[in-house]
Scaffold this active site. Sequence first.
Site, mmCIF file in Angstrom:
data_model
loop_
_atom_site.group_PDB
_atom_site.id
_atom_site.type_symbol
_atom_site.label_atom_id
_atom_site.label_comp_id
_atom_site.label_asym_id
_atom_site.label_seq_id
_atom_site.Cartn_x
_atom_site.Cartn_y
_atom_site.Cartn_z
ATOM 1 N N ILE A 16 -20.514 21.822 -11.273
ATOM 2 C CA ILE A 16 -21.674 20.939 -11.935
ATOM 3 C C ILE A 16 -22.712 20.484 -11.029
ATOM 4 O O ILE A 16 -23.878 20.213 -11.214
ATOM 5 C CB ILE A 16 -20.920 20.431 -13.264
ATOM 6 C CG1 ILE A 16 -20.075 20.654 -13.783
ATOM 7 C CG2 ILE A 16 -21.659 18.904 -13.627
ATOM 8 C CD1 ILE A 16 -20.364 21.791 -15.309
ATOM 9 N N CYS A 18 -24.649 7.225 -10.405
ATOM 10 C CA CYS A 18 -24.106 7.471 -8.891
ATOM 11 C C CYS A 18 -24.816 7.731 -9.010
ATOM 12 O O CYS A 18 -25.676 9.381 -9.147
ATOM 13 C CB CYS A 18 -22.202 7.946 -9.586
ATOM 14 S SG CYS A 18 -21.547 6.726 -9.860
ATOM 15 N N ARG A 23 -27.186 5.975 -14.808
ATOM 16 C CA ARG A 23 -27.497 6.746 -15.650
ATOM 17 C C ARG A 23 -27.856 6.871 -17.368
ATOM 18 O O ARG A 23 -28.650 7.455 -17.656
ATOM 19 C CB ARG A 23 -26.715 7.922 -15.345
ATOM 20 C CG ARG A 23 -26.949 9.924 -15.488
ATOM 21 C CD ARG A 23 -28.476 10.008 -14.749
ATOM 22 N NE ARG A 23 -29.245 11.291 -15.261
ATOM 23 C CZ ARG A 23 -30.154 11.814 -14.833
ATOM 24 N NH1 ARG A 23 -30.352 11.153 -12.983
ATOM 25 N NH2 ARG A 23 -29.991 13.154 -14.347
ATOM 26 N N ARG A 62 -17.633 0.421 -13.549
ATOM 27 C CA ARG A 62 -18.818 0.743 -14.525
ATOM 28 C C ARG A 62 -18.565 1.768 -15.627
ATOM 29 O O ARG A 62 -18.231 1.792 -16.344
ATOM 30 C CB ARG A 62 -19.948 1.828 -13.694
ATOM 31 C CG ARG A 62 -20.463 1.110 -13.569
ATOM 32 C CD ARG A 62 -22.066 1.929 -12.356
ATOM 33 N NE ARG A 62 -22.058 3.271 -13.501
ATOM 34 C CZ ARG A 62 -21.960 4.443 -13.171
ATOM 35 N NH1 ARG A 62 -21.409 4.688 -12.375
ATOM 36 N NH2 ARG A 62 -22.622 5.127 -14.240
ATOM 37 N N LYS A 66 -16.253 5.990 -21.740
ATOM 38 C CA LYS A 66 -17.041 5.686 -20.777
ATOM 39 C C LYS A 66 -18.601 6.678 -21.990
ATOM 40 O O LYS A 66 -19.653 6.018 -22.179
ATOM 41 C CB LYS A 66 -17.341 4.715 -19.641
ATOM 42 C CG LYS A 66 -18.448 5.097 -19.196
ATOM 43 C CD LYS A 66 -18.314 5.825 -17.483
ATOM 44 C CE LYS A 66 -19.431 5.861 -16.806
ATOM 45 N NZ LYS A 66 -20.244 6.028 -17.050
ATOM 46 N N ASN A 67 -17.858 7.836 -21.514
ATOM 47 C CA ASN A 67 -19.134 8.637 -21.549
ATOM 48 C C ASN A 67 -19.872 8.437 -23.179
ATOM 49 O O ASN A 67 -21.152 8.800 -23.165
ATOM 50 C CB ASN A 67 -18.547 9.927 -21.535
ATOM 51 C CG ASN A 67 -18.428 9.626 -19.963
ATOM 52 O OD1 ASN A 67 -19.739 8.941 -19.413
ATOM 53 N ND2 ASN A 67 -18.125 10.682 -19.317
ATOM 54 N N ARG A 127 -29.033 16.180 -10.500
ATOM 55 C CA ARG A 127 -28.983 15.396 -11.494
ATOM 56 C C ARG A 127 -30.223 15.595 -12.651
ATOM 57 O O ARG A 127 -30.943 14.797 -13.195
ATOM 58 C CB ARG A 127 -28.063 14.578 -12.143
ATOM 59 C CG ARG A 127 -26.818 14.493 -11.520
ATOM 60 C CD ARG A 127 -25.482 13.685 -12.417
ATOM 61 N NE ARG A 127 -26.052 11.789 -11.732
ATOM 62 C CZ ARG A 127 -25.324 11.052 -12.068
ATOM 63 N NH1 ARG A 127 -24.474 11.743 -13.461
ATOM 64 N NH2 ARG A 127 -25.198 9.741 -12.484
ATOM 65 N N PRO A 128 -31.154 16.362 -12.283
ATOM 66 C CA PRO A 128 -32.283 16.531 -13.195
ATOM 67 C C PRO A 128 -32.326 15.760 -14.702
ATOM 68 O O PRO A 128 -31.867 16.425 -14.907
ATOM 69 C CB PRO A 128 -33.167 16.995 -12.669
ATOM 70 C CG PRO A 128 -32.488 18.109 -12.289
ATOM 71 C CD PRO A 128 -31.171 17.584 -12.195
ATOM 72 N N ILE A 129 -33.697 15.535 -15.175
ATOM 73 C CA ILE A 129 -33.942 15.320 -16.624
ATOM 74 C C ILE A 129 -34.971 16.298 -17.234
ATOM 75 O O ILE A 129 -35.342 15.745 -17.842
ATOM 76 C CB ILE A 129 -33.942 13.811 -17.329
ATOM 77 C CG1 ILE A 129 -34.763 13.492 -16.308
ATOM 78 C CG2 ILE A 129 -32.106 12.357 -16.254
ATOM 79 C CD1 ILE A 129 -35.552 11.996 -17.340
ATOM 80 N N ASP A 130 -35.090 17.387 -16.743
ATOM 81 C CA ASP A 130 -36.496 18.424 -17.150
ATOM 82 C C ASP A 130 -35.453 18.713 -18.417
ATOM 83 O O ASP A 130 -36.353 19.410 -19.075
ATOM 84 C CB ASP A 130 -36.193 19.805 -16.058
ATOM 85 C CG ASP A 130 -35.011 20.374 -15.888
ATOM 86 O OD1 ASP A 130 -34.562 19.950 -15.403
ATOM 87 O OD2 ASP A 130 -35.074 21.196 -15.701
#
Length: 416
Positions: free
Chosen positions: A326, A116, A92, A396, A22-23, A121-124
Amino acid sequence: MPKLKIEGGNLLTGKIEISGSKNSAVALLPAALLCKTKSKILSVPKIRDIEYLLKILEVLNCKYEIKNQEIEIDTTNLKNNPIPEELSEQMRASYYFMGTLLARFHHVEISFPGGCVIGARPIDLHIKGFEALGATVTLIKNKYIIDAENLTGATIHLDFASVGATINIMLAATRAKGVTIIENAAQEPEIVNVAEFLKSAGCEIEGAGTSTIKITGNEELDEGIIKVCPDRIEAATYIILGALIGQNLSIKNLNIEHIDKVLKKLSECGISYETKENEVIISKCKKILSTNIVTETYPGFPTDIQPPFVTLLTQAEGTSTVLETIYESRFKYTEYLKKMGATTITDQNLLTVKGGTTLTGAELYVPDLRGGAALVLAGLIATGTTYLDNISLILRGYEDIVEKLTKVGAKIEIIE
């Protein structure tokens, strides 16, 4: 709303074939946009996230053809249309379109990605990488607008070895002028898989799978082809299940090296198994020992397998601990394990599990994908019947989970 009905206590025997990751697949489909005309991705899992990604490809005027589990994508008439929130919020991985559209058009409009709820889980780190390549990022309400007059290679050091940021920066850098170097890059197998696809399309990439990745820009990428690597999280989930209720249960089509830390932890717990080239055979362990786990980036113990492993620890002798490094909100599923009879104590990012408890079927709600997997395992070992609501989150990420488990003897079905 559909639910999963699980009747516990049945030994599982036979073979489970592991699907494509999946990933990896959710990054490879957006990566296909970097090819000028066509690309082909093999062994794509049939999961909900792929369905949503295909809808986004339609929004971008891509054509695709699906044959069995092969997807051929035609980007000849690709259009840089804004990606609507009702699609981007579903997963995501929609953020990978940031990197590919930035590389192709130097302009992206996409609503904040969903997925989820397991932490901030920032995308900075993604944004930092795009900016280092020459982009300007603006956030208006819930929409990111990313522009770049030109993209130029740069050296980018990641403060945290983020898989998403590593892949997204790789994607954006494929068409940047000059050389991009990613330091403290994530090393997961899925990153190697994406890099191999980009190489097949004509991109020069070195170091994927190590902490330093070097990308030399090339605007003439085309006709990439790749086979999605086996899903190591799915494989580990079913191996753990085999340790709980297996009877010579065979987990096939996996890469043993990708789950090395999980297998070593199972050995610490006194669990025996047989390994072959791409197969693990495992049976129910009569005496599971307690252990301590710390989740880490690859090649450490994976955070995505932490929830299913906690289900295993509820059956171990003694007390175990799990330190989650994490994601800060990954223990929500334990509230539902408690309803089944488990004894757990959460102290911020530390979980204590008292083993040796009998789990009893209950009506539960799936809080997230991997937490849902933990509850499926719990239902399969519990006495009585378990009902899981909000199962779309499980679908998913686990292809044909009901069919695969039913085939080896589980009593599990989707009901309305």
